[in-house]
Design an enzyme around this catalytic site. Structure first.
Site, short mmCIF file in Angstrom:
data_model
loop_
_atom_site.label_atom_id
_atom_site.label_comp_id
_atom_site.label_asym_id
_atom_site.label_seq_id
_atom_site.Cartn_x
_atom_site.Cartn_y
_atom_site.Cartn_z
CD GLU A 52 -2.24 -2.31 2.15
OE1 GLU A 52 -0.57 -2.83 1.98
OE2 GLU A 52 -2.40 -3.09 1.85
CG PHE A 114 -10.11 -10.11 10.71
CD1 PHE A 114 -8.27 -10.44 11.24
CD2 PHE A 114 -10.25 -9.94 9.30
CE1 PHE A 114 -7.64 -10.50 10.16
CE2 PHE A 114 -9.18 -9.97 8.68
CZ PHE A 114 -7.42 -11.24 9.03
CD GLN A 115 -7.24 -7.41 7.47
OE1 GLN A 115 -8.23 -6.74 6.69
NE2 GLN A 115 -5.91 -7.60 6.75
CE LYS A 164 -16.87 -6.68 2.96
NZ LYS A 164 -16.07 -7.88 3.62
CG MET A 482 22.83 12.00 3.15
SD MET A 482 23.84 13.13 2.49
CE MET A 482 22.63 13.90 0.72
#
Lengths: 586, 184
Positions: A52, A114-115, A164, A482
């Site tokens: 993502e 969940f999630q 949802k 760097m």
């Protein structure tokens, strides 16, 4: 003429109504209804990323190269948390994004389902605004409002968290017409009296300098065109931040190169010694100012910015103008002509003589080599071999990024995509994918380091799946360059964890993903390798083995002023360049 | 053409002098929507600003408007920055620096529980009368006083109650408004 549909269909309709043709995302349980709605239409292309974070950076690349909002679709929980780095990146660089996240059904919110995660809580600080949609009735308004907020005023990322059950719920859809925000009304037009005052100051200045930033790019191509007109009429020198490269053509004699920590000697000294600074769409970031109490001590300062909070935030200015760069510059150009203003040519000539003296130091010079590829040389060759083409450049973060900014010269805005404010390693490859989606026939190159590229290497798979012929040009010095440079500078050359022991074989890695891989370690074959990269019509990774311990110079060490730069010809004493006060700075 | 000053030297060219810390009261009109208080409070914690007092309540039910009164402290530059940062928040209608406006009225309500018997009770009542505190609950060994005033007056009353038998204090934080006919 409202139509009844599900929340998921509303999302798709709103995207269409907003003119979105491409979105970047990754499916999951809490966004399945939206993915189902996407499946049943052809107007919007969905680019399936591999992580993502990649989706957000790809949307940023799309946004920066087009000037339109980038759109992201991810699921709840880990989908949302993986997007956080990208959102923060877009926040710091003021990139317009709309990120739609799935959420567990409303009745489960707060139950550690969940999630489930508190997406609006987590993203509150890294978005310009965010929404949790509690009922489908609010969804059409929020969707359109999100695009408005993301793209108006100072741009930024906006998150819409959609549970949802709201995606399944039926409601009446309304288009974007008549949606105006009741509280968010940014100012666009600058105060004319202040603009006139600013022009008088410019005309009267003996040693003026324009200092421009990403705000000019964000304001659109017209702002860059107007900036060119104004700067050319005045005859004054101009320098830009990392974010502002391309707003003014690098080929112009009035261009001093980038300023700041790794800016040119002439740009930084001109900033230090000017008597009038005209800051446009720039925010006096610490990479730019160096030591703040020694920042351009003898100048009056004008600051033009769309965000009132940017003015007087870091550096007190004498004249602040709040407004969109395009509008303010349009008024400036018009009034400069109407009032028949000009700068004092004798004073300017003297100023340019001083600047030429600084230029003669050739602060971007380096010792050439026939044995090993110098990273600066690699960028210069890449520039020479691609400058005639329709090219977009993205970068990762580190030395290669600064070398790219110094040695790749931009003539046009929206051609340069780099993570400036947040400094996100792993930005460049997905950003290149986003830019290539928007410009399928252009040459899109990610200038990378071997450490950064590994942070989002999985997106090679995305490039292959969507037949995006992005080029990855790795300056491979086997160090986090760097970090190593700072350890040389600050920590006695003790290279703690900045060396990659087990780098992959990048050529085989590219081939494993279905890309073309090339390795080049010989300066004599560099051009051929670059041409092979450019001319291969598929994703190509060029692993360019460069000088391992080359430092990125010139440099203003932490805690020092613009006129205290380390130059390539006095590099010998790096270890004593930073004092104790500077060591605590980043 | 306008005349620019002959010596274009900025007053800000000299090294910054540490400004002195001031206390300001800000009035913030916001949409009463979920999360708006978290945005305001998060801005203060995220950017390292102080909150000395915070009061929130809906003030216009039909329009869903809430008024947040924040007492904060910082240099004048910091306060200016706080106002601008608050204005960046999307659901905010208006931010007014009441201290900068001058002459605003500030009030706070406190409930003060005092326990004691005999002479202490009499003394508590006497002081309450002097401060115009109302008794809102009484038992034979305690009082709850309700006191309205500016923060200094409440501090003073609480200090006086301490030796007498102060049990606990609950304060609302400051509500504030400008004088005269105009809204913020």
């Amino acid at each position: 003429m409202s139509e009844t549909m599900t929340g998921a269909q509303m999302v798709v309709e709103a995207l269409k109504d907003q003119g979105v043709d491409t979105i970047f995302g990754y499916p999951g349980g809490a966004v399945l209804p939206i993915y189902d709605a996407l499946f049943q239409q052809n107007a919007i292309r969905h680019v399936l990323v591999r992580h993502e974070q990649g989706a957000v950076h790809a949307a940023e690349g799309y946004a920066r190269s087009t000037g339109r909002a980038g759109v992201v679709l991810v699921t709840s929980g880990p989908g949302a948390t993986n997007a956080v780095t990208g959102l923060t990146d877009a926040m710091l660089d003021s990139i317009p994004l709309v990120c739609i996240t799935g959420q567990v059904p409303t009745h489960l919110i707060g139950s550690d389902a969940f999630q489930e995660c508190d997406t609006v809580g987590i993203t509150r600080h890294c978005t310009k605004h965010n929404y949790l949609v509690r009922q489908v009735e609010d969804l059409p308004r929020i969707l359109h409002e999100a695009f408005y907020v993301a793209q108006h005023g100072r741009p930024g990322p906006v998150v819409i968290d959609i549970p949802k059950d709201v995606q399944f719920a039926l409601g009446a859809y309304a288009g974007p017409a008549n949606i105006e925000h009741k509280t968010y009304k940014p100012a666009f037009k600058g105060d004319l009296a202040r603009i006139d005052e600013a022009l008088s100051w410019i005309a009267a200045a003996k040693r003026p300098i324009f200092y421009t930033g990403g705000g000019v790019i964000n304001s659109g191509p017209e702002a860059a065109a107007l900036l060119r007109e104004l700067v050319n009429m005045t005859g004054a020198p101009i320098t830009s931040t990392l974010m502002g490269l391309g707003a003014y053509p690098a080929s112009s004699p009035q261009w001093l190169g980038m300023l700041g920590m790794h800016g040119t000697y002439e740009a930084n000294n001109a900033m230090h010694d000017c008597d009038l600074m005209i800051a446009i769409g720039a925010r006096f970031d610490d990479r730019i100012t160096g030591r703040i109490d020694a920042f351009s001590p003898g100048s009056r300062k004008i600051h033009i910015d769309i965000d009132p909070s940017s003015i007087n935030k870091i550096v007190k200015v004498d004249l602040g103008i709040v407004g969109d760069c395009t509008q303010v510059l349009r008024d400036m150009v018009a009034r400069w002509k109407e009032r028949k203003l000009s700068c004092d040519p004798a004073a300017l000539e003297k100023w340019w003589r001083e600047i030429d003296h600084w230029r003669a130091r050739k602060s971007l010079a380096y010792r050439p080599s026939n044995e090993v590829i110098k990273p600066q040389h690699a960028i210069q060759r890449l520039y020479e071999l691609t400058r005639a083409r329709d090219t977009y450049i993205s970068t990762e973060v580190g030395q290669h990024q600064m070398w790219a900014a110094q040695h790749y010269h931009f003539e046009e805005p929206n051609r340069w995509m780099t993570s400036g404010g947040l400094g996100t390693m792993g930005y460049g490859l997905p950003a290149a994918i986003g830019a290539q989606m928007a410009h399928p026939d252009s040459l899109v190159i990610d200038i990378a380091g071997e450490a950064s590229i590994l942070m989002n290497i999985q997106e090679l798979s995305t490039a292959v799946q969507f037949r995006l012929p992005v080029k990855i040009f790795i300056l491979n010095n086997q160090y986090m360059g760097m970090v190593r440079q700072w350890q040389e500078l600050l920590h006695g050359g003790r290279y703690s964890q900045s060396y990659s022991e087990a780098l992959p074989d990048f050529v085989k890695l590219a081939e494993a993903y279905g890309c073309h891989g090339i390795r080049c370690a010989d300066p004599a074959s560099l051009d051929a390798a670059i041409l092979e990269m450019i001319d291969t019509p598929k994703p190509v990774l060029l692993d360019c083995i460069v000088d391992r311990e080359e430092n990125c110079l010139p440099m203003i060490p932490s805690g020092k002023a613009h006129n205290e730069m380390i130059l390539p010809d006095n590099e010998t004493d790096l270890a004593t360049a930073v004092d104790a006060a500077g060591k605590i700075l980043v | 053409m306008m005349n620019a000053p002959a010596a274009p030297l900025s007053p800000y060219s000299s090294a910054p002098v540490a400004s002195k810390i001031e206390v300001h009261t800000l009035s913030v009109l916001v949409d009463n929507e979920p999360g708006v208080l978290a945005r305001v409070v998060g801005l203060f914690s995220g950017r390292g600003y102080n909150i000395e007092s915070l009061t929130v309540a809906e003030v216009a039910h039909a329009e869903h408007l809430s008024r947040i009164t924040i007492v904060t402290s910082g240099t004048p530059e910091m306060i200016e920055q706080i106002v601008h940062q608050l204005e960046r928040l999307i659901p905010i209608h208006r931010v007014t620096d009441l201290t900068l406006r001058g002459g605003s009225i500030e009030r706070e309500l406190a409930m003060i529980k005092v326990a004691g018997r005999g002479e202490d009770r009499v003394e508590a009542m006497r002081l309450a009368e002097a401060f115009r505190a109302r008794v809102v609950d009484a038992t034979i060994e305690s009082f709850v006083f309700e006191l309205t005033g500016n923060a200094g007056k409440i501090d003073q009353f609480v200090d006086l109650m301490r030796p007498i038998g102060l049990v606990e204090v609950s304060r609302t934080g400051i509500a504030a408004m400008t004088r005269g006919p105009d809204a913020i």
